[in-house]
Design an enzyme around this catalytic site. Sequence first.
Site, PDB file in Angstrom:
ATOM      1  N   SER A   1      31.184  57.757  62.845  1.00 15.61           N
ATOM      2  CA  SER A   1      31.826  57.727  61.553  1.00 15.61           C
ATOM      3  C   SER A   1      31.381  58.977  60.818  1.00 15.61           C
ATOM      4  O   SER A   1      30.187  59.241  60.700  1.00 15.61           O
ATOM      5  CB  SER A   1      31.383  56.465  60.809  1.00 15.61           C
TER       6      SER A   1
ATOM      7  N   ARG B   1      26.946  51.647  71.795  1.00 13.91           N
ATOM      8  CA  ARG B   1      28.356  51.443  72.132  1.00 13.91           C
ATOM      9  C   ARG B   1      28.849  52.493  73.122  1.00 13.91           C
ATOM     10  O   ARG B   1      29.703  52.221  73.953  1.00 13.91           O
ATOM     11  CB  ARG B   1      29.205  51.441  70.868  1.00 13.91           C
TER      12      ARG B   1
END
Length: 430
Positions: free
Chosen positions: A356, A395
């Site tokens: 992000s 992830r």
Amino acid sequence: MIDIRLLRNEPATVRAALARRGNPELLVQADAVLDLDAHSRDIVAHRDSLRAEVNEVSKQVGALLKAGDVEAAEKLQDISRSLGDDQRRLAAEYDELQASIRDLLLRLPNLPHPDAPDGAGEADNPVVKGPVNMPAEFGTHQRVPHWESATALGILDNERATKISGAMFTMQRGLGAMLSRALCQYALDQMADAFEEIRPPSLVTTATLTATGQLPKFADDAYSIERDDLWCIPTAEVPLTSIYAGEVLDEVQLPIRMTAYSPCYRREAGSAGRDTRGMLRAHEFDKVEILAVASPEQGPALLNEFVGRAEALIAGLELPYRIIEICTGDMGQSHHRSFDIEVYAPGCDSWLEVSSVSWFSDYQARRADIRYRVAGEKGTRIANTLNGSALAVPRVWAAIIENHRQPDGSIAIPAVLRPYLRGTVSIPSR
RNA sequence: GGAACGGUGGCAGAGCGGACAAAUGCAUCCGCCUUGAAAGCGGAAGGCUCACAAGGCCCGGGGGUUCGAAUCCCUCCCGUUCCGCCA
């Protein structure tokens, strides 16, 4: 924190920008700030004029005493005493108002950038690039969730992690542990051309966690160590942003670019049961962060560059990905404009947010009091901050296990990572 | 954790109850001088609030004493040194 002067001088602009976030409560809060501000300005003007009188009278007292006129001096002292009492009452009232204003302002989110897309929530985030590297179809060997395949390979042992620390903690072993470390080193090395590497503290003060926007509103999301009044950082963004807190920089120093590996701690208070399998969401994870302290003018180009850098890391790992822009209704509290990179994980059959990247305008810098001086200009300006996850390990780790799983159950290691895994080409099946 | 001493402007450093936003030096900026620079000489210059007005505030943070606090008292934080403990 938004600029109270902007709110004061252009309330319509600020209200319109806040309205785009889709929460009517924010407008009520903004109006409350305006009311308190108007009241507080009246009071401070009155307080200051009383103080001016006290200062003036006190000077006269000094002069009279020096001249030996004790009687006249005592008369003035009486006057000054009573002015002082009035002044103190107003000052106390003013301090209370200021505290209320600050408290409201700290909870008010940043204004979205004019180009940020409107939207009500997650579902409205537009895909701005991709999917990239997406195969026409995935093999059945890739359709295995990483928590099954990795556990079978002996590289993930969440059962024992839970025994040691409780739910939502993970543990990697052997080549799995090495893969985590390899991802960090890969990311740090890829940023080394333009960023100073920092190894920041992982425990920070309340003031530090307030500067980046986690406090006071999101206290439940962070781990606190109450005995010592410290907090575990949820991201390296927190200590990195505060490195220059309270300092005045020179414009020529900007942008200041920093990167850091750090562990990240999150209570995940509101997310019980969501995406909690395997490595998808954990209380502790590793991440490499990039951050810049910049001028407002440098913001757009840096935002672009940061997205490009995060993307290049994922592309280098030969993973399918896409880039989405965050709409006004889904934007974080401190964000001005944000992009996420999502990787497709065929075993979970879902897009995982792995990075992000955000521009905070002056929202964090005002809280942290990071300013800069422009040559030939009087006074100082508030800086801007930007940051992004260069690489969030778990992830990406999961996506590698699922995407690069071979028909025989082994995991192919992307070429860029092999040097960090002592030349390992694949994690062998068992 | 204990003790001692400290925390003043970009840096160094004086001031220790009244004219102190605060001496002085270095650094900075502008003139003069110089072909240019250095040196020298003259001058300017802190931050916040705010309308770059007036006024107010800022000498680590907070509180107190006083007509008046950088200066006195309390408390917290940070630093240095010594002791203790420790990877």
